[in-house]
Design a protein around this motif. Structure first.
Motif, short mmCIF file in Angstrom:
data_model
loop_
_atom_site.label_atom_id
_atom_site.label_comp_id
_atom_site.label_asym_id
_atom_site.label_seq_id
_atom_site.Cartn_x
_atom_site.Cartn_y
_atom_site.Cartn_z
N UNK A 285 -7.22 7.71 -10.07
CA UNK A 285 -7.09 6.87 -8.89
C UNK A 285 -6.08 5.79 -9.21
N UNK A 286 -5.08 5.69 -8.37
CA UNK A 286 -4.02 4.70 -8.58
C UNK A 286 -3.88 3.80 -7.36
N UNK A 287 -3.60 2.56 -7.66
CA UNK A 287 -3.22 1.57 -6.65
C UNK A 287 -1.81 1.17 -7.04
N UNK A 288 -0.82 1.74 -6.37
CA UNK A 288 0.56 1.56 -6.82
C UNK A 288 0.71 2.26 -8.16
N UNK A 289 1.17 1.53 -9.17
CA UNK A 289 1.33 2.10 -10.51
C UNK A 289 0.10 1.93 -11.39
N UNK A 290 -0.89 1.15 -10.95
CA UNK A 290 -2.06 0.86 -11.78
C UNK A 290 -3.11 1.97 -11.67
N UNK A 291 -3.56 2.47 -12.82
CA UNK A 291 -4.66 3.43 -12.86
C UNK A 291 -5.96 2.64 -12.81
N UNK A 292 -6.74 2.88 -11.76
CA UNK A 292 -8.01 2.16 -11.57
C UNK A 292 -9.21 2.96 -12.02
N UNK B 160 -11.63 -2.98 -11.27
CA UNK B 160 -11.60 -2.30 -9.97
C UNK B 160 -12.99 -1.94 -9.45
N UNK B 161 -14.03 -2.29 -10.18
CA UNK B 161 -15.37 -1.91 -9.74
C UNK B 161 -15.73 -2.58 -8.42
N UNK B 162 -16.48 -1.85 -7.60
CA UNK B 162 -16.89 -2.35 -6.30
C UNK B 162 -15.86 -2.11 -5.20
N UNK B 163 -14.81 -1.37 -5.51
CA UNK B 163 -13.74 -1.13 -4.53
C UNK B 163 -13.71 0.30 -4.01
N UNK B 164 -14.73 1.10 -4.34
CA UNK B 164 -14.79 2.47 -3.86
C UNK B 164 -14.03 3.48 -4.68
N UNK B 165 -13.57 3.07 -5.86
CA UNK B 165 -12.77 3.96 -6.71
C UNK B 165 -13.61 5.15 -7.18
N UNK B 166 -14.80 4.88 -7.72
CA UNK B 166 -15.66 5.95 -8.21
C UNK B 166 -16.02 6.93 -7.10
N UNK B 167 -16.34 6.40 -5.94
CA UNK B 167 -16.68 7.24 -4.78
C UNK B 167 -15.51 8.15 -4.41
#
Length: 154
Positions: A54-61, A85-92
């Protein structure tokens, strides 16, 4: 946050590998060795796994992998969201992507092993919310009081 991008990636990509190493070190520090089933980052290259990042721009979350246990049965491995990045829906989002990958690969069942400690409660809740239920050990796993095994049918 830009649009979260979930896509296949490689465990040896430097930024993905850095997050996998953080995950590995956290798991090793949190569980006794005999109860710690985290894969070393290099082992993800040796096994035929599908890894999503999962990436937000160039950052791997976050990252997560799908490995085949046996024909038609997959296992989730190395699921990890960076602390930032926890709590932002990344795992889901990663979980949804991996379940879609499992379906595309013809898997009928996906299972996982996670810990019993409180730090794993959010992960267990995430899996339960996506239809995973506790099950007996699968594959090469054995009963372990520090492990919870979960599975879902697709």
């Amino acid at each position: 946050m830009d649009a979260l991008n979930i896509a296949r990636d490689r465990p040896d990509s430097p930024d993905v590998q850095a997050l996998l190493i953080r995950h590995f070190e956290l798991m090793r520090a949190s569980s006794p060795e005999e109860s710690c089933h985290v894969m070393e980052p290099g082992a993800l290259l040796e096994r035929d796994v599908t890894l999503l990042a999962a990436r937000d721009g160039d950052a791997v979350l976050g990252v997560g992998a799908l490995a085949q246990v046996e024909p038609g049965h997959g296992e989730l491995k190395s699921m990890h969201t960076s602390a930032e990045a926890r709590g932002r829906g990344v795992g889901r989002a990663i979980l949804a992507g991996l379940l879609n990958e499992a379906r595309a690969q013809g898997m009928a069942r996906v299972s996982l092993e996670t810990g019993t400690a409180g730090m794993f409660a959010p992960a267990r809740a995430l899996y339960a919310a996506h239809g995973f239920e506790e099950c007996p050990p699968f594959g090469d796993y054995t009963v372990d009081p520090l492990s919870v095994f979960m599975t879902t049918t697709l």
